[in-house]
Design a protein around this motif. Structure first.
Motif, PDB file in Angstrom:
ATOM      1  N   SER A  88       0.829  -1.206   0.000  1.00  0.00           N
ATOM      2  CA  SER A  88       0.000   0.000   0.000  1.00  0.00           C
ATOM      3  C   SER A  88       0.865   1.258   0.000  1.00  0.00           C
ATOM      4  O   SER A  88       0.542   2.258  -0.673  1.00  0.00           O
ATOM      5  N   GLU A  89       1.975   1.204   0.723  1.00  0.00           N
ATOM      6  CA  GLU A  89       2.857   2.364   0.740  1.00  0.00           C
ATOM      7  C   GLU A  89       3.533   2.571  -0.601  1.00  0.00           C
ATOM      8  O   GLU A  89       3.707   3.692  -1.081  1.00  0.00           O
ATOM      9  N   LEU A  90       3.942   1.445  -1.234  1.00  0.00           N
ATOM     10  CA  LEU A  90       4.551   1.559  -2.565  1.00  0.00           C
ATOM     11  C   LEU A  90       3.553   2.108  -3.574  1.00  0.00           C
ATOM     12  O   LEU A  90       3.904   2.922  -4.441  1.00  0.00           O
ATOM     13  N   VAL A  91       2.298   1.665  -3.469  1.00  0.00           N
ATOM     14  CA  VAL A  91       1.264   2.179  -4.376  1.00  0.00           C
ATOM     15  C   VAL A  91       1.054   3.669  -4.162  1.00  0.00           C
ATOM     16  O   VAL A  91       0.887   4.447  -5.114  1.00  0.00           O
ATOM     17  N   ARG A  92       1.071   4.083  -2.896  1.00  0.00           N
ATOM     18  CA  ARG A  92       0.904   5.507  -2.595  1.00  0.00           C
ATOM     19  C   ARG A  92       2.049   6.337  -3.198  1.00  0.00           C
ATOM     20  O   ARG A  92       1.833   7.394  -3.794  1.00  0.00           O
ATOM     21  N   LEU A  94       3.896   5.498  -5.756  1.00  0.00           N
ATOM     22  CA  LEU A  94       3.747   5.482  -7.214  1.00  0.00           C
ATOM     23  C   LEU A  94       2.671   6.477  -7.651  1.00  0.00           C
ATOM     24  O   LEU A  94       2.828   7.182  -8.665  1.00  0.00           O
ATOM     25  N   ASP A  95       1.572   6.547  -6.886  1.00  0.00           N
ATOM     26  CA  ASP A  95       0.509   7.496  -7.229  1.00  0.00           C
ATOM     27  C   ASP A  95       1.003   8.945  -7.115  1.00  0.00           C
ATOM     28  O   ASP A  95       0.666   9.793  -7.953  1.00  0.00           O
ATOM     29  N   VAL A  97       4.100   9.980  -7.446  1.00  0.00           N
ATOM     30  CA  VAL A  97       5.011  10.264  -8.570  1.00  0.00           C
ATOM     31  C   VAL A  97       4.224  10.481  -9.853  1.00  0.00           C
ATOM     32  O   VAL A  97       4.502  11.386 -10.647  1.00  0.00           O
ATOM     33  N   THR A  98       3.180   9.635 -10.060  1.00  0.00           N
ATOM     34  CA  THR A  98       2.356   9.782 -11.263  1.00  0.00           C
ATOM     35  C   THR A  98       1.620  11.124 -11.259  1.00  0.00           C
ATOM     36  O   THR A  98       1.531  11.810 -12.288  1.00  0.00           O
ATOM     37  N   GLN A  99       1.085  11.493 -10.092  1.00  0.00           N
ATOM     38  CA  GLN A  99       0.380  12.771  -9.986  1.00  0.00           C
ATOM     39  C   GLN A  99       1.316  13.938 -10.239  1.00  0.00           C
ATOM     40  O   GLN A  99       0.975  14.900 -10.941  1.00  0.00           O
ATOM     41  N   ARG A 100       2.513  13.844  -9.708  1.00  0.00           N
ATOM     42  CA  ARG A 100       3.509  14.919  -9.930  1.00  0.00           C
ATOM     43  C   ARG A 100       3.869  15.016 -11.400  1.00  0.00           C
ATOM     44  O   ARG A 100       3.999  16.108 -11.953  1.00  0.00           O
ATOM     45  N   GLY A 101       4.023  13.845 -12.046  1.00  0.00           N
ATOM     46  CA  GLY A 101       4.317  13.863 -13.481  1.00  0.00           C
ATOM     47  C   GLY A 101       3.185  14.488 -14.287  1.00  0.00           C
ATOM     48  O   GLY A 101       3.416  15.253 -15.225  1.00  0.00           O
ATOM     49  N   GLY A 102       1.926  14.175 -13.888  1.00  0.00           N
ATOM     50  CA  GLY A 102       0.790  14.791 -14.577  1.00  0.00           C
ATOM     51  C   GLY A 102       0.739  16.296 -14.378  1.00  0.00           C
ATOM     52  O   GLY A 102       0.438  17.046 -15.310  1.00  0.00           O
ATOM     53  N   ASP A 103       1.039  16.743 -13.152  1.00  0.00           N
ATOM     54  CA  ASP A 103       1.065  18.190 -12.892  1.00  0.00           C
ATOM     55  C   ASP A 103       2.123  18.893 -13.735  1.00  0.00           C
ATOM     56  O   ASP A 103       1.889  19.987 -14.271  1.00  0.00           O
ATOM     57  N   LEU A 104       3.283  18.260 -13.849  1.00  0.00           N
ATOM     58  CA  LEU A 104       4.348  18.855 -14.664  1.00  0.00           C
ATOM     59  C   LEU A 104       3.948  18.919 -16.134  1.00  0.00           C
ATOM     60  O   LEU A 104       4.222  19.904 -16.827  1.00  0.00           O
ATOM     61  N   GLU A 105       3.280  17.866 -16.631  1.00  0.00           N
ATOM     62  CA  GLU A 105       2.823  17.881 -18.024  1.00  0.00           C
ATOM     63  C   GLU A 105       1.794  18.982 -18.248  1.00  0.00           C
ATOM     64  O   GLU A 105       1.821  19.677 -19.281  1.00  0.00           O
TER      65      GLU A 105
END
Length: 278
Positions: A88-92, A94-95, A97-105
C-alpha cells in the motif's frame, strides 16, 4: 749595576701554554659552522619533499576501500528502505510520482499555450502596426503633409500676348486628377483636395499664394496616362493654346515633390462614433 733576569719562570710558561690552544680553536669552529648549516637545509628539504613509502600506499588503499564500502552501504540502505515498505505504501508513492508527473505535463502544456498566444499576439501587433504605418503614410501623402517621390510628368506653361485665365489652369488640375495623379504641385505650392485657384488684380492666387508665369506643374502618377490626358482634343493643353499660351509635357521616371502643407483645422466635422445596426 746588574740587569734584571729575563728568563721566564715556570708560572709564565704555564700561562702561555694555556692561552695558545684557545687561540688555535677559533678558526676551526668558524670553518665547521658552514657545513653544519648546509646539512640542516638538506635535512629540511628531505623532510618536506613527498616520498612514496609502504605505509602511505597502505593508507591510500584503506581509504579507497572505505569509500567503496560507504557507497555500497548507502545503495543497499536505499534498496532495503523501498523493499521493506508495504504494498500500500509503494502504491501511494507510485501514485504521488504519477500525480507529480501529470502536474508537470499540465504546466508544460499551459506554458506552451501562453508562448503560442504571445507569439500570435506579437505577430498580430506587428501586422497591425505595419498597416497603421502604411495608412498613415498614405494619408500623409494625400493630405500634403509628407513629401513624395515616384514617376510622373512635368508641365511647363508660358503665356503669350494674352494673359492666361485661372480657369485654364484649373482645367489642367482637373485633367491631372482625372488621369490618376496622386501628388500635384504648382510653382512650389502643394495642391490638395481643398485647393483653389482664383484671379485677382495682382494675378492668379493658389491657396492664398500668388503664382506668376511660367507655370510649372509636377504630378506623380502614371506618365502614360497623365500625358495623353492633357493632350486630348478640347482638353487642358488645347485650352491653354487657344488662350494664347504654350505648353510642354515631359515624362519623368522619378519625380520628387518636397512641397508640403499642414491641413487646416476642422471647424465642424468630427469622427463619427460607430453604432450597432441591429
Amino acid at each position: 749595576m746588574t740587569a734584571p733576569d729575563a728568563t721566564p719562570t715556570p708560572e709564565d710558561r704555564q700561562d702561555d701554554d694555556a692561552s695558545a690552544p684557545a687561540d688555535q680553536d677559533v678558526a676551526p669552529r668558524h670553518a665547521e659552522a658552514a657545513p653544519e648549516r648546509g646539512h640542516a637545509w638538506r635535512t629540511l628539504r628531505r623532510a618536506l619533499s613527498p616520498r612514496l613509502s609502504t605505509s602511505r600506499v597502505v593508507a591510500a588503499l584503506l581509504c579507497a576501500l572505505l569509500g567503496f564500502a560507504l557507497v555500497v552501504q548507502v545503495q543497499q540502505t536505499q534498496t532495503e528502505s523501498l523493499s521493506s515498505l508495504r504494498q500500500s505504501e509503494l502504491v501511494r508513492i507510485l501514485d504521488e510520482v504519477t500525480q507529480r508527473g501529470g502536474d508537470l505535463e499540465n504546466e508544460v502544456r499551459t506554458l506552451r499555450e501562453q508562448r503560442d498566444e504571445l507569439q500570435s499576439g506579437t505577430a498580430d501587433d506587428a501586422a497591425a502596426l505595419e498597416v497603421a504605418v502604411e495608412r498613415a503614410e498614405r494619408q500623409g501623402i494625400l493630405s500634403g503633409r509628407l513629401p513624395a517621390v515616384g514617376p510622373g510628368v512635368t508641365v511647363r506653361i508660358t503665356e503669350g500676348d494674352t494673359r492666361l485665365r485661372a480657369t485654364a489652369l484649373l482645367t489642367v488640375l482637373e485633367e491631372l486628377r482625372n488621369a490618376g495623379a496622386e501628388v500635384i504641385e504648382l510653382n512650389g505650392v502643394r495642391l490638395v483636395a481643398s485647393s483653389y485657384l482664383i484671379e485677382t488684380s495682382e494675378g492668379i492666387v493658389v491657396d492664398g499664394q500668388i503664382v506668376s508665369p511660367p507655370f510649372l506643374w509636377a504630378a506623380i502618377g502614371d506618365p502614360s496616362a497623365l500625358g495623353p490626358a492633357l493632350e486630348i482634343p478640347g482638353g487642358a493643353m488645347s485650352t491653354i493654346r487657344t488662350g494664347g499660351g504654350m505648353g510642354r509635357i515631359d515624362a519623368v521616371d522619378e519625380l520628387e515633390i518636397n512641397a508640403v502643407r499642414e491641413p487646416a483645422p476642422l471647424r465642424y466635422a468630427e469622427p463619427a462614433t460607430g453604432t450597432d445596426s441591429a
